[in-house]
Design a protein around this motif. Structure first.
Motif, PDB file in Angstrom:
ATOM      1  N   LYS A  78       0.827  -1.210   0.000  1.00 13.17           N
ATOM      2  CA  LYS A  78       0.000   0.000   0.000  1.00 13.17           C
ATOM      3  C   LYS A  78       0.859   1.257   0.000  1.00 13.17           C
ATOM      4  N   ASP A  79       1.988   1.224   0.719  1.00 16.91           N
ATOM      5  CA  ASP A  79       2.872   2.384   0.768  1.00 16.91           C
ATOM      6  C   ASP A  79       3.644   2.547  -0.535  1.00 16.91           C
ATOM      7  N   THR A  80       4.117   1.430  -1.079  1.00 20.36           N
ATOM      8  CA  THR A  80       4.856   1.491  -2.345  1.00 20.36           C
ATOM      9  C   THR A  80       3.971   2.013  -3.467  1.00 20.36           C
ATOM     10  N   ILE A  81       2.738   1.518  -3.527  1.00 21.26           N
ATOM     11  CA  ILE A  81       1.813   1.945  -4.583  1.00 21.26           C
ATOM     12  C   ILE A  81       1.449   3.417  -4.411  1.00 21.26           C
ATOM     13  N   SER A  82       1.241   3.850  -3.165  1.00 22.44           N
ATOM     14  CA  SER A  82       0.935   5.260  -2.907  1.00 22.44           C
ATOM     15  C   SER A  82       2.096   6.155  -3.318  1.00 22.44           C
ATOM     16  N   GLU A  83       3.309   5.732  -2.985  1.00 20.85           N
ATOM     17  CA  GLU A  83       4.489   6.518  -3.370  1.00 20.85           C
ATOM     18  C   GLU A  83       4.646   6.564  -4.886  1.00 20.85           C
ATOM     19  N   ALA A  84       4.315   5.459  -5.546  1.00 14.91           N
ATOM     20  CA  ALA A  84       4.379   5.452  -7.016  1.00 14.91           C
ATOM     21  C   ALA A  84       3.400   6.467  -7.595  1.00 14.91           C
ATOM     22  N   HIS A  85       2.196   6.486  -7.057  1.00 14.54           N
ATOM     23  CA  HIS A  85       1.193   7.461  -7.524  1.00 14.54           C
ATOM     24  C   HIS A  85       1.693   8.891  -7.331  1.00 14.54           C
ATOM     25  N   GLU A  86       2.263   9.166  -6.164  1.00 13.80           N
ATOM     26  CA  GLU A  86       2.777  10.510  -5.897  1.00 13.80           C
ATOM     27  C   GLU A  86       3.888  10.894  -6.862  1.00 13.80           C
ATOM     28  N   ALA A  87       4.600   9.883  -7.381  1.00  5.19           N
ATOM     29  CA  ALA A  87       5.668  10.127  -8.358  1.00  5.19           C
ATOM     30  C   ALA A  87       5.144  10.156  -9.788  1.00  5.19           C
ATOM     31  N   GLY A  88       3.825  10.041  -9.958  1.00  5.36           N
ATOM     32  CA  GLY A  88       3.243  10.064 -11.294  1.00  5.36           C
ATOM     33  C   GLY A  88       3.242   8.720 -11.992  1.00  5.36           C
ATOM     34  N   GLN A  89       3.481   7.658 -11.233  1.00  9.27           N
ATOM     35  CA  GLN A  89       3.511   6.303 -11.810  1.00  9.27           C
ATOM     36  C   GLN A  89       2.175   5.622 -11.514  1.00  9.27           C
ATOM     37  N   ASN A  90       1.258   5.728 -12.450  1.00  6.90           N
ATOM     38  CA  ASN A  90      -0.109   5.254 -12.221  1.00  6.90           C
ATOM     39  C   ASN A  90      -0.473   4.002 -13.008  1.00  6.90           C
ATOM     40  N   ARG A  91       0.426   3.542 -13.844  1.00  5.78           N
ATOM     41  CA  ARG A  91       0.181   2.280 -14.556  1.00  5.78           C
ATOM     42  C   ARG A  91       1.349   1.353 -14.268  1.00  5.78           C
ATOM     43  N   LEU A  92       1.078   0.299 -13.490  1.00  6.07           N
ATOM     44  CA  LEU A  92       2.135  -0.567 -12.981  1.00  6.07           C
ATOM     45  C   LEU A  92       1.992  -1.971 -13.542  1.00  6.07           C
ATOM     46  N   LEU A  93       3.127  -2.588 -13.845  1.00  5.01           N
ATOM     47  CA  LEU A  93       3.159  -3.994 -14.253  1.00  5.01           C
ATOM     48  C   LEU A  93       3.832  -4.774 -13.131  1.00  5.01           C
ATOM     49  N   ALA A  94       3.086  -5.679 -12.504  1.00  9.53           N
ATOM     50  CA  ALA A  94       3.572  -6.373 -11.323  1.00  9.53           C
ATOM     51  C   ALA A  94       4.210  -7.711 -11.647  1.00  9.53           C
ATOM     52  N   ILE A  95       5.258  -8.030 -10.892  1.00 15.38           N
ATOM     53  CA  ILE A  95       5.876  -9.353 -10.871  1.00 15.38           C
ATOM     54  C   ILE A  95       5.709  -9.890  -9.456  1.00 15.38           C
ATOM     55  N   ALA A  96       4.929 -10.939  -9.286  1.00  8.42           N
ATOM     56  CA  ALA A  96       4.830 -11.592  -7.982  1.00  8.42           C
ATOM     57  C   ALA A  96       5.943 -12.632  -7.880  1.00  8.42           C
ATOM     58  N   THR A  97       6.582 -12.691  -6.728  1.00  7.88           N
ATOM     59  CA  THR A  97       7.709 -13.615  -6.555  1.00  7.88           C
ATOM     60  C   THR A  97       7.200 -15.023  -6.237  1.00  7.88           C
ATOM     61  N   SER A  98       6.336 -15.515  -7.099  1.00  3.96           N
ATOM     62  CA  SER A  98       5.745 -16.846  -6.975  1.00  3.96           C
ATOM     63  C   SER A  98       5.427 -17.333  -8.374  1.00  3.96           C
ATOM     64  N   ALA A  99       5.872 -18.541  -8.695  1.00  5.80           N
ATOM     65  CA  ALA A  99       5.825 -19.001 -10.083  1.00  5.80           C
ATOM     66  C   ALA A  99       4.566 -19.770 -10.457  1.00  5.80           C
ATOM     67  N   TYR A 100       3.862 -20.328  -9.464  1.00 10.09           N
ATOM     68  CA  TYR A 100       2.797 -21.301  -9.749  1.00 10.09           C
ATOM     69  C   TYR A 100       1.412 -20.736  -9.444  1.00 10.09           C
ATOM     70  N   SER A 101       0.399 -21.444  -9.928  1.00 10.63           N
ATOM     71  CA  SER A 101      -0.986 -21.032  -9.726  1.00 10.63           C
ATOM     72  C   SER A 101      -1.535 -21.610  -8.427  1.00 10.63           C
ATOM     73  N   SER A 102      -1.970 -20.741  -7.551  1.00  8.73           N
ATOM     74  CA  SER A 102      -2.652 -21.138  -6.320  1.00  8.73           C
ATOM     75  C   SER A 102      -3.210 -19.865  -5.716  1.00  8.73           C
ATOM     76  N   TYR A 103      -4.014 -20.019  -4.661  1.00 10.99           N
ATOM     77  CA  TYR A 103      -4.529 -18.817  -4.005  1.00 10.99           C
ATOM     78  C   TYR A 103      -3.380 -17.983  -3.462  1.00 10.99           C
ATOM     79  N   SER A 104      -2.498 -18.590  -2.668  1.00 13.79           N
ATOM     80  CA  SER A 104      -1.418 -17.828  -2.045  1.00 13.79           C
ATOM     81  C   SER A 104      -0.350 -17.401  -3.041  1.00 13.79           C
ATOM     82  N   GLY A 105      -0.240 -18.119  -4.162  1.00  9.85           N
ATOM     83  CA  GLY A 105       0.801 -17.816  -5.134  1.00  9.85           C
ATOM     84  C   GLY A 105       0.396 -16.844  -6.213  1.00  9.85           C
TER      85      GLY A 105
END
Length: 374
Positions: A91-118
């Motif tokens: 929440k803090d990282t995303i808020s700081e990105a918005h304040e910096a004018g970064q409103n379109r983000l491409l996320a990489i989750a550090t999990s390779a497989y399909s599951s709820y937690s992943g």
């Protein structure tokens, strides 16, 4: 071409001192009714290492490596980093990105497989972060596909297993790798109900869902790559199995099995003298690799007279870092599925999750972004 303002590296998070351990574990288990005595039991794993999980330092290194590779390729995007369960919080990282004018983000989750937690839980946490900061209509988050069968993730394991076989042969001269060695592909156990809901229902994965199917498929790719040391045209016949670790649920709740320690205990009766432990479900050497594999599984192996070698995780290997940037470029360039690399027949996986994918049966669906609503 799809335009983004930044790459969001989304991690699990971990404590960075003894005082952080219990608050961190409360964050991880919030709403699950886990008793304090169970948290204290798990806390001993972290306290063994000074209360410090290696995962944050590993993500700092990965963030820097991604930035270097993006710059090398002429991709002018900053890499920002946020965690689900500890500082820096999403929440803090995303808020700081918005304040910096970064409103379109491409996320990489550090999990390779399909599951709820992943996968889905990351998407739910993105949504919760946007809601918390009032940014639902302002910040847009997409997410790269699950990368379980991308060459950048698979290749380091192929290299590691091949080296592991050499190490075993050196440790036990004359050992028959086809009959006296077993390769244990290990991943995090999850409740059977969640496993069965992983991936799109219409794919018909059966028991264990996409989660088990993906791990088995990747393990088979790795095994198919192995050749006899003295005959590159002959495939190794080394035995292998998929095993699980780090179970945390009550005994009454079925989880994916077998546990790696239970599996090791059965091997001497089959004449197995050595195991190669492959942390197939993990991106880096975080706590569950260091404790559950490097500590508990190694102790179990020693107890039963079995030589054990543990293969490295991808970490920041050049193949893995380059592969993640390949996945970023797929989205930047809108690369068609037919042109995307995948080492198994299950992929390439979806950019956008299918309806109903990876439901948490106990909690149900919560609002999620970076994909289709359930």
């Amino acid at each position: 071409m799809t335009a983004y303002d930044a790459i969001l590296l989304a991690g699990f998070g971990g404590p960075e001192g003894q005082d952080d351990v219990i608050p961190f574990l409360r964050n991880v288990t919030g709403g699950r009714g886990i008793p304090e005595e169970r948290l204290e039991e798990v806390a001993t794993h972290y306290r063994h290492f000074g209360g410090i999980s290696p995962i944050n330092s590993q993500n700092r290194v990965l963030k820097a490596a991604l930035q270097v590779e993006l710059t090398r390729r002429g991709i002018d995007l900053p890499v920002i980093w946020g965690n689900r369960n500890w500082a820096p919080y999403l929440k803090d990282t995303i808020s700081e990105a918005h304040e910096a004018g970064q409103n379109r983000l491409l996320a990489i989750a550090t999990s390779a497989y399909s599951s709820y937690s992943g996968c889905r839980q990351y998407r739910e946490d993105f949504a919760a972060a946007l809601t918390d900061k009032g940014l639902n209509e302002v910040v847009h988050i997409d997410k790269i596909r699950q990368f379980f069968d991308h060459p950048g993730f698979v290749t380091p394991f192929i290299t590691g297993v091949a080296q592991g076989l050499k190490d075993v042969a050196l440790a036990i001269p004359g050992i028959d790798v086809d009959t006296e060695v077993e390769i244990l592909f290990s991943t995090h156990s999850i409740p059977m109900t969640d496993a069965n809901k992983s991936g799109p229902a219409e794919r018909g994965f059966g028991e264990g869902g996409a989660y088990a199917a993906q791990h088995n498929a990747v393990a088979q790719v790795i095994m198919d790559s192995l050749v006899e040391p003295n005959d590159a045209t002959a495939k190794l016949k080394t035995q292998w199995q998929l095993v699980y670790q780090s179970r945390s649920g009550p005994p009454s709740m079925p989880w994916l099995e077998p546990d790696i320690n239970d599996a090791i205990a059965l091997l001497p009766a089959r004449g197995i003298r050595a195991v190669i432990i492959v942390p197939l479900g993990f991106v880096s050497d975080h706590m569950e690799v260091m404790w559950d594999l490097d500590n508990e599984a190694m102790e179990t192996s020693e107890k039963f007279g079995i030589t054990a070698v543990r293969v490295p995780t991808p970490g920041v290997s050049p193949d893995f870092v380059s592969g993640l940037v390949d996945l970023i470029e797929e989205r930047l360039n809108d690369t068609p599925a037919a042109d995307r690399p995948a080492e198994t027949d299950l992929g390439p996986w979806y950019d956008v999750c299918r309806p109903g994918c990876c439901e948490n049966v106990r909690l149900g669906f919560k609002p999620a972004v970076a994909g289709m609503a359930p």
